[in-house]
Write an enzyme that holds these catalytic residues in place. Sequence first.
Site, mmCIF file in Angstrom:
data_model
loop_
_atom_site.group_PDB
_atom_site.id
_atom_site.type_symbol
_atom_site.label_atom_id
_atom_site.label_comp_id
_atom_site.label_asym_id
_atom_site.label_seq_id
_atom_site.Cartn_x
_atom_site.Cartn_y
_atom_site.Cartn_z
ATOM 1 N N CYS A 70 0.796 -1.232 0.000
ATOM 2 C CA CYS A 70 0.000 0.000 0.000
ATOM 3 C C CYS A 70 0.828 1.280 0.000
ATOM 4 C CB CYS A 70 -0.942 0.000 1.207
ATOM 5 S SG CYS A 70 -1.992 -1.451 1.272
ATOM 6 N N HIS A 106 -2.583 7.714 6.321
ATOM 7 C CA HIS A 106 -2.975 6.478 5.630
ATOM 8 C C HIS A 106 -4.388 6.086 6.055
ATOM 9 C CE1 HIS A 106 -2.191 2.940 3.258
ATOM 10 N NE2 HIS A 106 -2.481 2.140 4.275
ATOM 11 N N HIS A 116 -9.832 2.583 -0.250
ATOM 12 C CA HIS A 116 -8.401 2.262 -0.238
ATOM 13 C C HIS A 116 -8.033 1.686 -1.601
ATOM 14 C CE1 HIS A 116 -4.473 1.171 0.735
ATOM 15 N NE2 HIS A 116 -4.649 0.449 1.829
#
Length: 410
Positions: free
Chosen positions: A168, A301, A338
């Site tokens: 990620c 994040h 996401h």
Amino acid sequence: MTSKRGARSPVAVTGMGAVTALGWDVSSSWKGVLEGAHPARPVDLFETEGCRCRSAAQAAIPPIPSLTSKETRRLPRASRFAIPAAWEALAQADLLISNGRAKLPHTPLCLATTGGGMEFGERFLAEILAGRKGHLRWVGRYQPEQQALDLQRCFELCGHSVVIANSCSSGADALGYAAQLIWSGEAACVLAGGFEALTETVFVGFDSLRILTTERCAPFDRGRSGLLLGEGAGFLVLESLEHALSRRTRPFCLLTGYGQATDLCHLTQPSPDGGALCQAMESALAQAKLSSEAVGYLNAHGTGTALNDEAEARAYSRFFGAGWQTPRMSSTKATIGHALGAAGAIEAVFSVLALSTGRLPPQWNSPDPLPEVEQALARPLEAPRPLDHTMSVNVGFGGSNAALLFSRYD
């Protein structure tokens, strides 16, 4: 790093492009982030029966003006997000000729993804399991380097390309690597970004981990119930400041710092103390010779999962001080989901927009925030404020942590 002339060249951001569940371009995606749009919808790309969660921030596919409908259909879904986002970034930087060819054909590509064209690989396997002969072209287009080739062919680029798959944090790492090419003098202009498409393998994998929410994604809220998977693409044109000014192009801002660190704690769980995240942020600030007090906005994040948000909150409290209120912070995953390998690049676009407009993306869906970040969360209707520096951070599986620092250009 130093350039071939012995001095590190400032890195300018001269173009941006984005495709998200909120829209086909930067302006519509930014509008949705500021207004708190809710992007979740039932997934219709593959069968989700039997899954605990059956929704995601699924994006609509934009048109590609330079390709025929037949050519477009042959592209994997990931390329159909990447090309329009890259097109917008190149056009904004005044690097496109009218027919879609790039003005600087030797421009390198720095790309990020975790799945690439995985849906073609899934289709091939499904055909084989059904006793039919799958098309070999599906296997070829499964590879992430195929999306790099699709971009090069569309814009007639012939520079070298790099594909980073570092979970990620991939999108932030691609931008950081692109900046390093410019700082070192190896390139004057780089097209960098990330792209991701929803696939059955990834969706079911996350669902089996029981970290997908069936409600709204609520980053940093005590009642958070999981992440919302998303898809899309984000691209930035990065240039040496000298190169940008020689083209009479005014930068949006400068990319002044990049930090990366790995915590080696767990395959899927971040280190509880957030030590590696602090190290990545410190490295980014050290490159710009700035302290943590200089950061005005932090795009966190913030996945909305129990372990990630706790670790991040501890890291920020440790890094910025207990009871910190500056920088203001938020996670835009509450509104775009996401996007995995594309997340860092899309969120970098939002960080640049916050810097250039002074508007702070609010933290949506978090009425009962974790105490470590409660005072710092940006809220709806906050007045715009002048910002000199913004930071975007990403945390990924395998302990990967990355931080990007953007600074005002005057």
